[in-house]
Design a protein around this motif. Sequence first.
Motif, short mmCIF file in Angstrom:
data_model
loop_
_atom_site.label_atom_id
_atom_site.label_comp_id
_atom_site.label_asym_id
_atom_site.label_seq_id
_atom_site.Cartn_x
_atom_site.Cartn_y
_atom_site.Cartn_z
N HIS A 6 43.11 53.81 44.00
CA HIS A 6 42.44 53.50 42.74
C HIS A 6 40.98 53.20 43.07
N ILE A 7 40.07 53.80 42.31
CA ILE A 7 38.63 53.56 42.48
C ILE A 7 38.27 52.30 41.70
N ALA A 8 37.61 51.36 42.37
CA ALA A 8 37.29 50.07 41.75
C ALA A 8 35.85 49.66 42.05
N PHE A 9 35.30 48.89 41.15
CA PHE A 9 34.02 48.24 41.39
C PHE A 9 34.29 46.94 42.15
N PRO A 10 33.44 46.60 43.11
CA PRO A 10 33.66 45.38 43.90
C PRO A 10 33.83 44.11 43.06
N ASP A 11 33.04 43.94 42.01
CA ASP A 11 33.14 42.72 41.20
C ASP A 11 34.46 42.66 40.44
N GLU A 12 34.99 43.81 40.02
CA GLU A 12 36.27 43.82 39.32
C GLU A 12 37.42 43.50 40.28
N TRP A 13 37.32 43.97 41.51
CA TRP A 13 38.34 43.64 42.50
C TRP A 13 38.30 42.14 42.81
N ALA A 14 37.10 41.58 42.95
CA ALA A 14 36.97 40.15 43.21
C ALA A 14 37.56 39.33 42.06
N ALA A 15 37.31 39.77 40.83
CA ALA A 15 37.86 39.07 39.66
C ALA A 15 39.39 39.14 39.66
N ALA A 16 39.94 40.27 40.05
CA ALA A 16 41.39 40.43 40.11
C ALA A 16 42.00 39.49 41.14
N GLN A 17 41.33 39.35 42.26
CA GLN A 17 41.84 38.45 43.29
C GLN A 17 41.86 37.00 42.77
N ALA A 18 40.85 36.63 42.02
CA ALA A 18 40.81 35.28 41.45
C ALA A 18 41.87 35.10 40.36
N ALA A 19 42.14 36.18 39.61
CA ALA A 19 43.09 36.12 38.49
C ALA A 19 44.54 36.29 38.93
N GLY A 20 44.76 36.92 40.08
CA GLY A 20 46.11 37.13 40.57
C GLY A 20 46.71 38.48 40.28
N ALA A 21 45.99 39.35 39.54
CA ALA A 21 46.46 40.71 39.26
C ALA A 21 45.26 41.57 38.88
N TYR A 22 45.36 42.86 39.13
CA TYR A 22 44.31 43.81 38.78
C TYR A 22 44.69 44.50 37.50
N ARG A 23 43.78 44.51 36.51
CA ARG A 23 44.10 45.02 35.18
C ARG A 23 43.15 46.11 34.69
N MET A 24 42.25 46.58 35.54
CA MET A 24 41.30 47.61 35.11
C MET A 24 41.98 48.97 35.10
N SER A 25 41.89 49.65 33.98
CA SER A 25 42.51 50.97 33.84
C SER A 25 41.66 52.02 34.55
N THR A 26 40.42 52.05 34.15
CA THR A 26 39.44 52.96 34.71
C THR A 26 38.07 52.36 34.42
N ARG A 27 37.07 53.07 34.70
CA ARG A 27 35.70 52.56 34.53
C ARG A 27 35.46 52.00 33.13
N GLY A 28 35.22 50.70 33.07
CA GLY A 28 34.86 50.05 31.81
C GLY A 28 36.00 49.78 30.85
N THR A 29 37.23 50.06 31.24
CA THR A 29 38.38 49.85 30.35
C THR A 29 39.49 49.13 31.10
N SER A 30 40.07 48.14 30.46
CA SER A 30 41.16 47.40 31.10
C SER A 30 42.41 47.42 30.22
N LEU A 31 43.49 46.95 30.81
CA LEU A 31 44.72 46.80 30.03
C LEU A 31 44.50 45.81 28.90
N ASP A 32 43.60 44.87 29.09
CA ASP A 32 43.29 43.89 28.05
C ASP A 32 42.52 44.50 26.89
N ASP A 33 41.90 45.65 27.10
CA ASP A 33 41.16 46.35 26.05
C ASP A 33 42.04 47.33 25.29
N GLY A 34 43.32 47.39 25.63
CA GLY A 34 44.23 48.30 24.95
C GLY A 34 44.63 49.52 25.75
#
Length: 122
Positions: A6-34
């Motif tokens: 999975h291609i990720a931005f470093p800041d999004e990976w860092a946020a996932a580590q703090a949150a306990g799960a990775y939720r980014m679908s693709t660039r600029g879109t997450s599972l939280d965005d629908g």
Amino acid sequence: MARILHIAFPDEWAAAQAAGAYRMSTRGTSLDDGATFIHASRFEQVGATANRFYADVSQPLLLLVIDTERLVSALCDEDLDGSGTTFPHLYGPLNLDAVVDVLAYERGADGRWPEVSPQAVS
């Protein structure tokens, strides 16, 4: 062990580590965005995917190396655009313990995102 990337931005990976799960679908879109799934690629698909969807990104990216046997959410191989090429899609959050490696991903000397071989990761 079957692996996908999975291609990720470093800041999004860092946020996932703090949150306990990775939720980014693709660039600029997450599972939280629908978004309904997280996009992933097989090794031979990464370069083409990056050059298509991250062509304007100048910062280095990360490749999350995912062990499919450790996934908690459902993984489906799908051809959603009818092109005849399937991609792995993760239907739900990416559990962090399924990420077995995180690789720096930088443009090649030619300015393009490079292909990645499984041997480079092993």
